[in-house]
Design a protein around this motif. Structure first.
Motif, PDB file in Angstrom:
ATOM      1  N   HIS A 124      15.671 -21.509 -43.145  1.00 44.20           N
ATOM      2  CA  HIS A 124      17.098 -21.206 -43.229  1.00 44.20           C
ATOM      3  C   HIS A 124      17.347 -19.719 -43.485  1.00 44.20           C
ATOM      4  O   HIS A 124      18.338 -19.158 -43.015  1.00 44.20           O
ATOM      5  N   TYR A 138      19.765 -16.004 -41.483  1.00 42.19           N
ATOM      6  CA  TYR A 138      20.856 -15.189 -42.010  1.00 42.19           C
ATOM      7  C   TYR A 138      20.923 -13.786 -41.416  1.00 42.19           C
ATOM      8  O   TYR A 138      22.005 -13.236 -41.233  1.00 42.19           O
ATOM      9  N   GLU A 189      29.392 -16.149 -49.589  1.00 46.87           N
ATOM     10  CA  GLU A 189      28.575 -16.930 -48.661  1.00 46.87           C
ATOM     11  C   GLU A 189      27.299 -16.176 -48.286  1.00 46.87           C
ATOM     12  O   GLU A 189      26.205 -16.739 -48.319  1.00 46.87           O
ATOM     13  N   GLY A 201      24.555 -18.347 -49.837  1.00 43.35           N
ATOM     14  CA  GLY A 201      24.131 -19.274 -48.788  1.00 43.35           C
ATOM     15  C   GLY A 201      22.637 -19.109 -48.558  1.00 43.35           C
ATOM     16  O   GLY A 201      22.105 -18.001 -48.683  1.00 43.35           O
TER      17      GLY A 201
HETATM   18 FE    FE Z   1      25.318 -20.710 -44.862  1.00 45.97          FE
END
Ligand code: FE
Ligand code: SF4
Length: 481
Positions: A291, A295, A442, A446
């Motif tokens: 993940h 980004y 975020e 995130g």
């Molecule tokens: Fe996110």
């Protein structure tokens, strides 16, 4: 594969229990607070069926040989990881915000690999179950919400030590046909517009936390699954009009929700971990790497939009040729490309897991996400610096319809012969949208808070080998010796 329109229509078939502003929302598709996020997620469907982008956003399933949406694909090689990165930048450029489907994508990849490891070591049959679930997900082109973050209560305590045992999702009952789960997952991006929820433990567990080492999937409208849609800064602008939103079509970040599991039944064929605490650490680390790869790409795409808006405003202000403005724009672009280069680097520097899946370089992936948390706010600062104060004091779009003041607004917001004041206001609103509190939080938290990336980097680096490098140099004789 579904088209964007079919995806949106498919959400109408669901009977989810969603709450917002004190009321139950029967129809998420046409709700003004939710629709922009649905439009953003729909871009993941649009790209896969668009001839220009299908080479990035679709793939051939290694399980069925059929063409599938890449957001449901398990990366088989370096090319798959690089294409994932490129696809996210494109989607970020189109939406200017979060398109939400990547958490589920990374959950699918991670569980595919971890269930394989579990079966090899423990003789379980989780992987076989998971493959069936994955084929169903790919063939139906489902959007999956990857649910990881628990409420966590007191952060200094383990799940089993909390004052309330439900602060991490847990198994409350095991039955012959399945399990009953209880708990909640926080800040769930895209949850209200997903087809299914894939739950994973959010941290490494010890044997004392066995009931919390649970992973499973449920249809998003399963009985007992409750959604509380979160508020965002300025969200009432969504039902007041469109210009003031800045990005009326796609919104701001992902449209997050709290998901509550109020004693939900999960049949065994949808349970992918149940008590195997020793695999929770691997699961979390792997998910985090996949993940965090993203980004540097999706946020780079978003910031491409911000750079464009900043350039447009600078041009309308007559300052685009000023040396300091050009220098700041160049700095913005440099920071964005630095973020993106990390996402690409961790993809190119991948390795192959035992199960055959391509795995990003975890140190580079974590470094890339850390850069994103640091550089995104810096790029927004530069955008605000160049754009000027007007982005924070613009009149309401309602004033544009007010005959008494509208001509004055057009007159005084017009900065030059060729400048359309309405265009300037819209660009200002977009910059306001993209540089406000919500996107900054975020990009910071995130995919895990910056400290989580530092911890991975800290424990992954071979510190002594670096020391030996320095020692080798200081102990090497010079030519004169
Ligand atoms: Fe996110
Ligand atoms: Fe995808 Fe980026 Fe949104 Fe995460 S923040 S779901 S990676 S678009």
């Amino acid at each position: 594969m579904m088209t964007a329109g079919q995806y949106i229509e498919s959400l109408r078939q669901q009977k989810k229990e969603v709450y917002f502003m004190g009321e139950r929302v029967e129809n998420v598709v046409d709700h003004p607070a939710m629709r922009p996020h649905i439009n953003a997620a729909a871009v993941t469907y649009q790209l896969a069926t668009d001839p220009e982008f299908a080479h990035l956003a679709s793939a051939i399933s290694h399980l069925t040989g059929r063409r599938i949406n890449r957001w449901t694909h398990i990366p088989q090689n370096q090319e798959d990881l690089v294409k994932k990165t490129m696809m996210l930048r494109v989607a970020g450029q189109i939406t200017g915000t979060c398109f939400q489907r990547c958490v589920g994508m990374d959950g699918l990849i991670t569980l595919y690999t971890v269930t394989w490891d579990m079966d090899r070591k423990l003789g379980t049959d989780y992987h076989e179950r998971f493959r069936k679930f994955l084929i169903e997900t790919q063939d139906n082109d489902y959007m999956t919400d990857g649910a990881m973050t628990d409420p966590k209560g007191d952060r200094s305590k383990r799940p089993s030590e909390q004052h309330d045992p439900d602060l991490y999702v847990r198994v409350v009952e095991k039955r012959a046909d399945g399990i009953i789960v209880r708990g909640a997952k926080m800040h769930q991006t895209g949850a209200i517009n997903s087809h299914q929820i894939l739950v994973m433990p959010g941290m490494g567990m010890t044997p004392a936390d066995q009931d919390y080492a649970v992973s499973f999937a449920v249809p998003a409208d399963e009985k007992g699954v409750i959604y509380v849609f979160g508020r965002q800064v300025n969200d009432s602008r969504k039902w007041e009009g469109s210009i003031d939103q800045g990005n009326a079509r796609y919104g701001v970040v992902g449209g997050e929700a709290l998901i509550i599991f109020d004693d939900v039944f999960v049949p065994w064929e949808r349970v992918f971990m149940c008590g195997e605490t020793e695999f929770t650490g691997t699961l979390v680390d792997r998910f985090a790497s996949y993940h965090r790869q993203n980004y540097g790409a999706c946020k780079a795409g978003n910031l491409d939009v911000l750079i464009g808006a900043t350039l447009a405003v600078a041009d309308m202000h007559g300052v685009v040729k000023a040396g300091h403005v050009r220098e700041k724009l160049a700095e913005m672009a440099h920071l964005v490309e630095t973020m993106y280069s990390g996402a690409l680097a961790c993809s190119y520097n991948c390795s192959q897991l035992d199960c055959g899946v391509a795995f990003v370089d975890p140190v580079l992936a974590n470094s890339s996400k850390f850069n994103t948390a640091r550089y995104y706010p810096e790029v927004t600062r530069l955008a605000q610096d160049i754009a000027g104060g007007f982005i924070a004091t613009l009149p309401s779009e309602k004033e544009l319809e007010n005959p008494r003041v509208s001509p004055f607004i057009h007159k005084y917001y017009k900065t030059g012969e060729q400048v359309d004041p309405l265009e300037r206001i819209k660009m200002g609103r977009l910059i306001e949208n993209m540089t406000g509190a919500t996107p900054i939080v975020e990009c910071m938290h995130g995919a895990g808070s910056p400290q989580a990336q530092k911890v991975v980097i800290q424990r992954s680096i071979d510190w002594q080998s670096k020391r030996r490098l320095a020692e080798a140099i200081v102990h090497a004789p010079g030519d004169g010796e």
